[in-house]
Design a protein around this motif. Structure first.
Motif, mmCIF file in Angstrom:
data_model
loop_
_atom_site.group_PDB
_atom_site.id
_atom_site.type_symbol
_atom_site.label_atom_id
_atom_site.label_comp_id
_atom_site.label_asym_id
_atom_site.label_seq_id
_atom_site.Cartn_x
_atom_site.Cartn_y
_atom_site.Cartn_z
ATOM 1 N N GLY A 46 -28.090 -31.725 4.926
ATOM 2 C CA GLY A 46 -27.163 -31.368 3.856
ATOM 3 C C GLY A 46 -27.846 -31.318 2.504
ATOM 4 O O GLY A 46 -27.583 -30.425 1.684
ATOM 5 N N ILE A 49 -29.966 -28.149 2.365
ATOM 6 C CA ILE A 49 -29.115 -26.955 2.228
ATOM 7 C C ILE A 49 -28.607 -26.842 0.796
ATOM 8 O O ILE A 49 -28.617 -25.758 0.187
ATOM 9 C CB ILE A 49 -27.936 -27.009 3.220
ATOM 10 C CG1 ILE A 49 -28.436 -26.825 4.651
ATOM 11 C CG2 ILE A 49 -26.902 -25.936 2.884
ATOM 12 C CD1 ILE A 49 -27.352 -26.974 5.697
ATOM 13 N N GLY A 50 -28.150 -27.969 0.237
ATOM 14 C CA GLY A 50 -27.690 -27.966 -1.148
ATOM 15 C C GLY A 50 -28.784 -27.550 -2.110
ATOM 16 O O GLY A 50 -28.550 -26.772 -3.049
ATOM 17 N N THR A 68 -21.991 -26.432 1.366
ATOM 18 C CA THR A 68 -22.835 -27.335 2.148
ATOM 19 C C THR A 68 -21.998 -28.132 3.135
ATOM 20 O O THR A 68 -22.388 -28.322 4.294
ATOM 21 C CB THR A 68 -23.598 -28.296 1.217
ATOM 22 O OG1 THR A 68 -24.431 -27.541 0.333
ATOM 23 C CG2 THR A 68 -24.454 -29.258 2.018
ATOM 24 N N CYS A 71 -21.109 -25.937 6.056
ATOM 25 C CA CYS A 71 -22.268 -25.762 6.949
ATOM 26 C C CYS A 71 -22.489 -27.001 7.805
ATOM 27 O O CYS A 71 -22.736 -26.902 9.018
ATOM 28 C CB CYS A 71 -23.518 -25.461 6.129
ATOM 29 S SG CYS A 71 -23.514 -23.869 5.271
ATOM 30 N N GLY A 204 -23.171 -34.318 4.467
ATOM 31 C CA GLY A 204 -23.647 -33.147 3.744
ATOM 32 C C GLY A 204 -23.326 -33.231 2.266
ATOM 33 O O GLY A 204 -24.162 -32.904 1.414
ATOM 34 N N CYS A 208 -26.041 -33.566 -0.704
ATOM 35 C CA CYS A 208 -26.071 -32.546 -1.755
ATOM 36 C C CYS A 208 -26.141 -33.190 -3.138
ATOM 37 O O CYS A 208 -26.828 -32.682 -4.036
ATOM 38 C CB CYS A 208 -24.828 -31.667 -1.639
ATOM 39 S SG CYS A 208 -24.891 -30.149 -2.620
#
Length: 292
Positions: A46, A49-50, A68, A71, A204, A208
């Motif tokens: 996470g 991705i963030g 995020t 996802c 996530g 993030c």
């Protein structure tokens, strides 16, 4: 005085992160009786991705945060359907399921290393024009305050979702007695998948917000996940409130050790305290049932 206030805020931030990840452990255990050893790695993925959405795509943080979570919700559902449920449907013992989540943990760690590299990376600041915020006269990075706020919001949102929503009630019923819940028309398989998805989405969100505050490495989540799991055990494994309280205890203890002794010994002393505590109260603070 400034050092004390800064230490308290850091303790609350890390305690909130540990509590949020610990909630995921307890949520999954209550729903399926499983121990998810990849919980911390959900946070790692996470976080990356963030960082990708904000740093490379150029997306605003407050748009990247919910994306995020979406996802990671999908990742959690895929892990439950593709690994946990697949093993259980073939009559696998709980030890094999735990081993399966350990395999997922290794795949996520190495996959993150393959995609984003093994070097420490930094996510862009949440507020580009605000370097610090005054709290009781002490300058505090706004990222820490946002991380604490997100952790608290996730905990409250999960509480009200489980207690007030119809689907949350169905999830609690399925966790309490899957056979009885199925008999009254609750789709137990869906509730378990959603439980794993929610658990991953919370991680996530925390990943993030922790990226801009602490920086990113592929082992960040596993380190946090270990302490979050210990906090969940201290609180009473499987108890939601206990996971939060245990996480806060670990956050405060870690901050105090770093302040008065050395940050190098924070993990050692924290886990020595865990061993002592568990010999005195093996069921945790909330007197949860002992995990067999």
């Amino acid at each position: 005085m400034e050092l004390l206030i800064s230490t308290i805020i850091s303790a609350l931030v890390m305690g909130g992160i540990y509590g949020g990840v610990g909630l995921g452990y307890s949520l999954i255990y209550k729903a399926s009786g499983s121990l998810n050893l990849s919980q911390g790695d959900f946070l790692t993925v996470g976080a990356f991705i963030g960082m990708t959405l904000t740093k490379y795509v150029g997306m605003n943080f407050f748009l990247a945060l919910p994306l995020t979570m979406v996802c990671m919700f999908a990742v959690g559902v895929c892990v439950e359907r593709g690994v946990v449920n697949a093993l259980l449907s073939r009559g696998a013992q709980s030890a094999y399921v735990i081993l399966g989540t350990l395999a997922v943990s290794i795949v996520l760690q190495n996959g993150s290393m393959l995609i984003w590299g093994s070097q420490t990376q930094s996510a862009p600041p949440i507020f580009k024009d605000v370097l610090s915020v005054k709290v009781l006269g002490t300058a505090v990075p706004p990222e820490k305050l946002v991380a604490l706020a997100v952790a608290v919001v996730c905990m409250l949102a999960l509480h009200f979702f489980l207690k007030k929503s119809k689907f949350g009630t169905a999830m609690r019923a399925a966790a309490l007695d899957a056979r009885a819940a199925g008999a009254v028309g609750i789709n137990v398989g869906v509730t378990k998948s959603v439980t794993w998805g929610i658990s991953a989405a919370i991680c996530g969100a925390l990943g993030c917000v922790i990226g801009p505050a602490l920086g990113l490495t592929t082992v960040l989540g596993s380190q946090i996940g270990t302490k979050a799991f210990a906090g969940a055990v201290v609180g009473g494994y499987g108890d939601m409130l206990g996971a939060v309280i245990g996480g806060l205890i670990f956050g405060v203890l870690e901050a105090l050790v770093s302040l008065f002794i050395s940050s190098q010994y924070s993990m050692t002393i924290s886990f020595l305290a865990l061993i002592i505590f568990m010999t005195i109260m093996p069921q945790g603070l909330m007197k949860a049932e002992i995990l067999e």
